[in-house]
Design a protein around this motif. Structure first.
Motif, mmCIF file in Angstrom:
data_model
loop_
_atom_site.group_PDB
_atom_site.id
_atom_site.type_symbol
_atom_site.label_atom_id
_atom_site.label_comp_id
_atom_site.label_asym_id
_atom_site.label_seq_id
_atom_site.Cartn_x
_atom_site.Cartn_y
_atom_site.Cartn_z
ATOM 1 N N ALA A 170 49.232 44.241 50.637
ATOM 2 C CA ALA A 170 49.789 44.056 49.488
ATOM 3 C C ALA A 170 49.335 45.281 48.406
ATOM 4 N N GLN A 171 49.428 46.234 48.817
ATOM 5 C CA GLN A 171 49.148 47.563 48.255
ATOM 6 C C GLN A 171 47.659 47.686 47.816
ATOM 7 N N ARG A 172 46.836 47.209 48.524
ATOM 8 C CA ARG A 172 45.277 47.213 48.304
ATOM 9 C C ARG A 172 44.679 47.826 49.572
ATOM 10 N N VAL A 173 43.531 48.625 49.311
ATOM 11 C CA VAL A 173 42.883 48.943 50.529
ATOM 12 C C VAL A 173 41.476 48.819 50.297
ATOM 13 N N PHE A 174 40.720 48.116 51.281
ATOM 14 C CA PHE A 174 39.390 47.636 51.467
ATOM 15 C C PHE A 174 38.731 48.731 52.380
ATOM 16 N N GLU A 175 37.722 49.359 51.879
ATOM 17 C CA GLU A 175 36.778 50.082 53.012
ATOM 18 C C GLU A 175 35.590 49.554 52.972
ATOM 19 N N LEU A 176 35.166 49.213 54.261
ATOM 20 C CA LEU A 176 33.748 48.632 54.550
ATOM 21 C C LEU A 176 32.923 49.505 55.344
ATOM 22 N N GLU A 177 31.730 49.318 54.930
ATOM 23 C CA GLU A 177 30.763 50.210 55.592
ATOM 24 C C GLU A 177 29.300 49.214 55.959
ATOM 25 N N ASP A 202 26.653 47.163 53.546
ATOM 26 C CA ASP A 202 26.021 48.174 53.108
ATOM 27 C C ASP A 202 26.918 48.680 51.804
ATOM 28 N N SER A 203 28.247 48.738 51.831
ATOM 29 C CA SER A 203 29.222 48.826 50.932
ATOM 30 C C SER A 203 30.510 48.310 51.158
ATOM 31 N N LEU A 204 31.264 47.909 50.126
ATOM 32 C CA LEU A 204 32.752 47.477 50.234
ATOM 33 C C LEU A 204 33.397 48.089 49.102
ATOM 34 N N THR A 205 34.344 48.789 49.277
ATOM 35 C CA THR A 205 35.145 49.349 47.944
ATOM 36 C C THR A 205 36.683 48.905 48.310
ATOM 37 N N ALA A 206 37.417 48.694 46.927
ATOM 38 C CA ALA A 206 38.595 48.194 46.966
ATOM 39 C C ALA A 206 39.465 49.196 45.916
ATOM 40 N N TYR A 207 40.548 49.691 46.538
ATOM 41 C CA TYR A 207 41.182 50.179 45.727
ATOM 42 C C TYR A 207 42.772 49.702 45.502
ATOM 43 N N THR A 216 47.296 58.379 43.972
ATOM 44 C CA THR A 216 45.774 58.204 43.338
ATOM 45 C C THR A 216 45.364 56.947 43.523
ATOM 46 N N LYS A 217 43.880 56.908 44.063
ATOM 47 C CA LYS A 217 43.515 55.530 44.039
ATOM 48 C C LYS A 217 42.441 55.112 43.143
ATOM 49 N N PRO A 218 42.854 54.316 42.044
ATOM 50 C CA PRO A 218 41.947 54.071 40.915
ATOM 51 C C PRO A 218 40.999 53.037 41.475
ATOM 52 N N LEU A 219 39.686 53.013 41.040
ATOM 53 C CA LEU A 219 38.573 52.240 41.455
ATOM 54 C C LEU A 219 39.010 50.813 40.776
ATOM 55 N N ARG A 220 38.671 49.838 41.675
ATOM 56 C CA ARG A 220 38.885 48.577 41.218
ATOM 57 C C ARG A 220 37.729 47.527 41.466
ATOM 58 N N PHE A 221 36.984 48.043 42.446
ATOM 59 C CA PHE A 221 36.095 47.281 42.889
ATOM 60 C C PHE A 221 35.063 47.881 43.995
ATOM 61 N N LYS A 222 33.487 47.803 43.713
ATOM 62 C CA LYS A 222 32.660 48.453 44.481
ATOM 63 C C LYS A 222 31.424 47.755 44.442
ATOM 64 N N LEU A 223 31.117 47.405 45.777
ATOM 65 C CA LEU A 223 29.821 46.599 45.972
ATOM 66 C C LEU A 223 29.100 47.419 46.832
ATOM 67 N N ASN A 224 27.633 47.574 46.591
ATOM 68 C CA ASN A 224 26.731 47.930 47.501
ATOM 69 C C ASN A 224 25.586 46.882 47.721
ATOM 70 N N LEU A 250 27.329 45.944 41.785
ATOM 71 C CA LEU A 250 28.580 45.435 41.760
ATOM 72 C C LEU A 250 29.365 46.129 40.644
ATOM 73 N N ALA A 251 30.376 46.931 40.747
ATOM 74 C CA ALA A 251 31.317 47.389 39.691
ATOM 75 C C ALA A 251 32.855 46.807 39.669
ATOM 76 N N LEU A 252 33.185 46.152 38.846
ATOM 77 C CA LEU A 252 34.645 45.724 38.997
ATOM 78 C C LEU A 252 35.175 46.031 37.644
ATOM 79 N N SER A 253 36.466 46.353 37.850
ATOM 80 C CA SER A 253 37.593 46.686 37.012
ATOM 81 C C SER A 253 38.603 45.556 37.086
ATOM 82 N N ALA A 254 38.367 44.453 36.080
ATOM 83 C CA ALA A 254 39.343 43.514 36.016
ATOM 84 C C ALA A 254 40.513 43.711 35.805
ATOM 85 N N ASN A 255 40.550 44.657 34.738
ATOM 86 C CA ASN A 255 42.143 45.320 34.144
ATOM 87 C C ASN A 255 41.750 46.589 33.521
ATOM 88 N N ASP A 256 42.753 47.084 32.733
ATOM 89 C CA ASP A 256 42.316 48.317 32.111
ATOM 90 C C ASP A 256 41.466 48.212 30.989
#
Length: 417
Positions: A170-177, A202-207, A216-224, A250-256
């Motif tokens: 769904a046009q989203r990418v989740f990177e897991l480590e 360790d970390s989970l990032t969503a773009y 360009t992949k704006p940061l939407r979600f970052k979990l450590n 945890l960093a989350l951009s709910a919208n702009d």
């Protein structure tokens, strides 16, 4: 030499009986999913075994068959086996067509007949799906599962690890480590089972992606540094469960307009006096439909649940939070503990009493007195302090909410319901 041969023969005969019993038990419990087995090249020290799992896909008439091979070696005192997927079967070829490279599966297990203990290891080599669409994409490093077991199934442990993975849909990418998950279970005579599980990331990032993978992949979600542990104690018809969740950041951009950050967060809870068997029976009743002949049993299960004095303890709920929008900001530390208790009752009593009289609850809360200094609620909090609903000391607001005997109070000040 004769002693070694005799010991090896004994181990092989014990394994054969164990294998037949396990195969029969599996097929009896799985219904339409069946496991068949053949042995070739059998001798005293080795068995080359072939298994086929047959099942109907999604309840349809389409039969799916997956094959895997196992080589068993017998030694005086223990058995050792290695197994691999037979990727030549049509069902596995369909899986392989969806991937850039073949899906390789292999593993091993060994068991000591005399000590009734064993261990196992299973590995899926890293794979990547064909990136035909951003809605369906997955890439992983090696996936490894290993653990120990008792031959009588009275206890087991397992450990899952994935070094890295990327999932897109769904046009989203989740990177897991650094995903790790483990569990243990023990069966005892007077206790149904004791189960503990631990998971960490360790970390989970969503773009959020653009129209192409190079956008360009704006940061939407970052979990450590997420850790989750859970422990269950199941007795005959009753159980309790403890859960602890910690998040490093945890960093989350709910919208702009809204950004949320959470650091050093922790939640610890405990649920006690859970009527496990009654909940399971009631869930089956709901799933199968309200059959008239099963209604009486379902009502009995509800009475069992209501009579069990269910209790929820919030042992810790704390962290540092920042919530920022264009014009407002909330930032500071928070901490809370609490408890909810359901008094024993039954359906008949519920019809003649006030339901809220059967619930007791309490919550103690404190947070930084500057948390809402850049938010319109700051004025309201000052009013609460003046009326005695909040206490301020040492840079903290504190208060307590108590609901007992159908009476509500805030910071020892009674409130009308």
């Amino acid at each position: 030499m004769s002693t070694t041969l005799a010991a090896t023969w004994y181990i092989a005969s014990q394994y054969e009986q164990y294998r037949l019993n396990a195969l029969e038990r599996f097929n009896n419990q799985t219904g339409s999913t069946q496991l068949s087995h053949t042995i070739s090249d059998r001798n005293l020290f080795n068995h080359n075994e072939h298994y086929r799992i047959s099942a109907y896909a999604d309840g349809s008439n389409k039969l799916v068959e997956l094959q895997f091979n196992q080589q068993v070696k017998f030694y005086p005192g223990f058995v050792k086996a290695t197994y691999s997927i037979d990727t030549s079967s049509p069902s596995w070829q369909v899986v392989g067509q969806q991937l850039k490279q073949p899906l390789l599966n292999h593993g091993s297990w060994s068991a000591s007949i005399f000590s009734q203990q064993g261990n196992y290891r299973y590995q899926v080599d890293g794979f990547e799906s064909k990136p035909t669409s951003l809605d369906e994409y997955i890439s992983t490093g090696d996936i490894v599962v290993d653990g120990t077991f008792a031959l009588d199934l009275s206890e087991y442990s397992s450990q899952l690890s994935i070094a890295a993975a990327t999932i897109g849909f769904a046009q989203r990418v989740f990177e897991l480590e650094g995903l790790s998950a483990s569990s243990t279970m023990t069966l005892l005579d007077d206790i149904y089972d004791i189960n503990f599980s631990h998971s960490s990331i360790d970390s989970l990032t969503a773009y959020q992606l653009g129209n192409t993978t190079t956008a360009t992949k704006p940061l939407r979600f970052k979990l450590n540094d997420l850790k989750l542990s859970n422990g269950n104690l199941h007795r005959q018809g009753n159980s309790s469960s403890s859960t602890t969740l910690t998040i490093g950041a945890l960093a989350l951009s709910a919208n702009d307009d809204i950004d949320i950050t959470l650091t050093d967060a922790r939640l610890a809870t405990k649920v006690s006096n859970v009527a496990t068997s009654a909940y399971i029976n009631l869930a089956r009743f709901i799933q199968q439909g309200s059959q008239p002949d099963a209604l009486a049993s379902a009502l009995t299960d509800i009475d069992t649940i209501l009579a069990n004095n269910l209790q929820l303890d919030i042992q810790a709920f704390e962290g540092d939070i920042t919530l920022a929008s264009r014009d407002e900001k909330i930032a500071g530390h928070y901490a809370a503990i609490g408890q909810i208790v359901l008094h024993p009752t039954n359906l008949a009593q519920l019809q003649t009493s006030q339901p809220f009289a059967l619930i007791d609850a309490k919550l103690s809360l404190n947070f930084s007195d500057t948390m809402f200094s850049q938010h319109p609620l700051a004025t309201q909090l000052d009013n609460f302090e003046q009326h005695g609903f909040l206490n301020r000391a040492d840079g903290q607001f504190t208060t307590s909410v108590i609901f007992e005997n159908a009476q509500l109070s805030l910071n020892d000040q009674p409130l009308q319901l």
